[in-house]
Design a protein around this motif. Structure first.
Motif, PDB file in Angstrom:
ATOM      1  N   SER A  69      72.991 115.921  -2.761  1.00  0.00           N
ATOM      2  CA  SER A  69      72.475 116.094  -3.603  1.00  0.00           C
ATOM      3  C   SER A  69      71.210 115.183  -3.961  1.00  0.00           C
ATOM      4  O   SER A  69      71.415 114.173  -3.301  1.00  0.00           O
ATOM      5  CB  SER A  69      73.193 116.017  -5.202  1.00  0.00           C
ATOM      6  N   ASP A  95      73.675 120.716  -2.937  1.00  0.00           N
ATOM      7  CA  ASP A  95      73.736 122.076  -2.761  1.00  0.00           C
ATOM      8  C   ASP A  95      75.075 121.549  -1.408  1.00  0.00           C
ATOM      9  O   ASP A  95      74.955 120.245  -2.055  1.00  0.00           O
ATOM     10  CB  ASP A  95      73.187 122.462  -1.005  1.00  0.00           C
ATOM     11  N   PHE A 133      70.130 122.439   5.545  1.00  0.00           N
ATOM     12  CA  PHE A 133      70.041 122.130   4.294  1.00  0.00           C
ATOM     13  C   PHE A 133      67.721 122.412   5.168  1.00  0.00           C
ATOM     14  O   PHE A 133      67.501 121.679   3.916  1.00  0.00           O
ATOM     15  CB  PHE A 133      70.069 121.202   2.761  1.00  0.00           C
ATOM     16  N   HIS A 153      74.317 127.445  -1.386  1.00  0.00           N
ATOM     17  CA  HIS A 153      73.235 128.377  -2.369  1.00  0.00           C
ATOM     18  C   HIS A 153      71.780 128.813  -2.012  1.00  0.00           C
ATOM     19  O   HIS A 153      71.431 128.985  -2.656  1.00  0.00           O
ATOM     20  CB  HIS A 153      73.114 127.290  -3.883  1.00  0.00           C
ATOM     21  N   SER A 154      71.816 127.576  -0.888  1.00  0.00           N
ATOM     22  CA  SER A 154      70.153 127.566  -0.544  1.00  0.00           C
ATOM     23  C   SER A 154      70.252 127.943   0.180  1.00  0.00           C
ATOM     24  O   SER A 154      71.257 128.884   0.923  1.00  0.00           O
ATOM     25  CB  SER A 154      69.550 125.760  -0.495  1.00  0.00           C
ATOM     26  N   THR A 188      70.786 121.146 -11.241  1.00  0.00           N
ATOM     27  CA  THR A 188      69.816 121.521 -11.455  1.00  0.00           C
ATOM     28  C   THR A 188      69.438 122.211 -12.302  1.00  0.00           C
ATOM     29  O   THR A 188      68.345 122.319 -12.409  1.00  0.00           O
ATOM     30  CB  THR A 188      70.559 123.208 -10.067  1.00  0.00           C
ATOM     31  N   TYR A 199      77.200 121.057  -9.526  1.00  0.00           N
ATOM     32  CA  TYR A 199      75.654 122.367  -9.103  1.00  0.00           C
ATOM     33  C   TYR A 199      75.359 122.804 -10.682  1.00  0.00           C
ATOM     34  O   TYR A 199      74.312 122.367 -10.123  1.00  0.00           O
ATOM     35  CB  TYR A 199      76.282 122.894  -8.397  1.00  0.00           C
ATOM     36  N   ALA A 208      75.532 125.767   4.100  1.00  0.00           N
ATOM     37  CA  ALA A 208      74.558 125.482   2.450  1.00  0.00           C
ATOM     38  C   ALA A 208      75.504 127.695   1.996  1.00  0.00           C
ATOM     39  O   ALA A 208      75.180 128.453   1.876  1.00  0.00           O
ATOM     40  CB  ALA A 208      73.070 126.117   2.458  1.00  0.00           C
TER      41      ALA A 208
END
Length: 372
Positions: A346, A293, A220, A304-305, A286, A282, A302
């Protein structure tokens, strides 16, 4: 089918509190013996016996055995805390999606069941019993024994291999058993639950040790860069790992010999289960301003990112939980190699992550009996 089962199984009344009736083998039943959980196809909302209903094909409602004379297997007890199941549900179903006649789903014994011993089927975790005000208890007796859970082997003491520079056991390689610690950085769990009709387990860990933190930072890069920007370079002090495991109906390993189409169907089911959980967690984390993620099970990167390196679920399971790893194969202490691992990360506080996981699991929990 009824005649055959009546010669093999015997349904008995049982007076132990919270157990009710049980099913006992009349003869020695070999491993791999197949039989059917059958009943009427109904919608879940119209089910007369919800505690005994079993899921059918997708969008096909449930199997309700209520009022079906001769249906003995509905009385199989659930194994208690120190017992294990000796049957499993397969993906084979009998009947059409909207069939109005009797339907069924195949079950199979997972080991030899001796004459006079009970047949057990897992259909509820601790929460299943608590929701009904029933104490979860061992069901075996001297007269009608049950299979007992195997004691977990003690983890191997860390040793340093000659010339390898490794601090744990043997040098890692394909087909080599590698044992790790017992819950590195563990702050919660492992917690058993249910998710989408499958047994589910998760735990929460702080990232301990520089190698583990560095690997997550490479997976990440956005997380690593954001922590560096505020002067915090140690991910272990800021990030939690949440490894999750679902129990699969099949061994998903490519060399297991399971039918390819059945394996793909099961992997799709497990993937959708995790996505349903992860999207809720998620979205909420967020929204609260935290990083969150997960590892994409399809790519290992990953979800999402910005993607960095691939994450090894096998290494994570070994380092965080001390689970046995053989090459790239995870051997879960309860699920064996029939497990589907995915990890979530997280920087939210532990109590926030834990509360959100529990609330989401409760929201997604499936009410009908959960087959293995």
């Amino acid at each position: 089918i009824v005649l055959l089962l009546s010669r093999v199984f015997n349904r008995l009344a049982f007076d132990r509190q919270g157990v009710g009736k049980i099913v006992v083998a009349r003869v020695d039943i070999p491993r791999g013996y197949k039989f059917v959980y059958w009943g009427k196809r109904v919608r879940w909302r119209g089910c007369q016996g919800p505690d005994k209903a079993m899921s059918f094909v997708p969008n096909g409602g449930v199997i309700d055995p209520t009022g079906c004379e001769g249906q003995q297997v509905q009385c199989m007890a659930c194994p208690g805390p120190s017992e294990r199941s000796n049957t499993k549900v397969t993906t084979v179903c009998f009947g059409k999606t909207y069939d109005r006649a009797l339907i069924g789903r195949e079950l199979e014994t997972t080991e030899l069941v001796k004459k006079g011993h009970q047949l057990l089927q897992w259909y509820g975790s601790k929460e299943w019993f608590e929701a009904r005000g029933i104490p979860r208890t061992n069901v075996g007796t001297e007269e009608y024994p049950t299979p007992q859970r195997k004691k977990k082997p003690k983890p191997m003491a860390p040793t340093r291999g000659k010339g390898t520079g490794k601090g744990k056991g043997q040098e890692e390689g394909p087909g080599v058993e590698v044992s790790g610690g017992t819950g590195s950085g563990l702050v919660w769990g492992p917690r058993p639950s249910d998710l989408g009709g499958r047994l589910f387990e998760y735990s929460i860990h702080k990232l301990q040790g520089e190698p583990c933190s560095e690997q997550v930072g490479r997976v990440f890069p956005d997380l690593r860069d954001s922590l560096s920007a505020v002067g915090g370079t140690a991910l272990g002090n800021n990030v939690l790992a949440v490894p999750t495991f679902q129990h699969s109906l099949l061994d998903l390993h490519p060399e297991s010999g399971a039918p390819g189409d059945a394996v793909q169907m099961e992997m799709n089911k497990l993937h959708l289960n995790f996505v349903a959980l992860e999207s809720e967690v998620y979205g909420e984390l967020t929204r609260l301003g935290y990083f969150c993620d997960s590892i994409d099970p399809l790519t290992g990167c990953a979800m999402h990112s910005r993607s960095g390196e691939r994450y090894s679920e096998a290494v994570g399971s070994r380092e965080l939980l001390g689970y046995e790893v053989r090459g790239h194969l995870i051997v879960h202490p309860q699920f064996g190699s029939c497990c589907y691992p995915v990890t979530l990360f997280s920087n939210a506080p532990e109590d926030v992550v834990r509360a959100l996981m529990e609330n989401t699991l409760q929201k997604l929990r499936v009410v009908p009996r959960q087959p293995l």
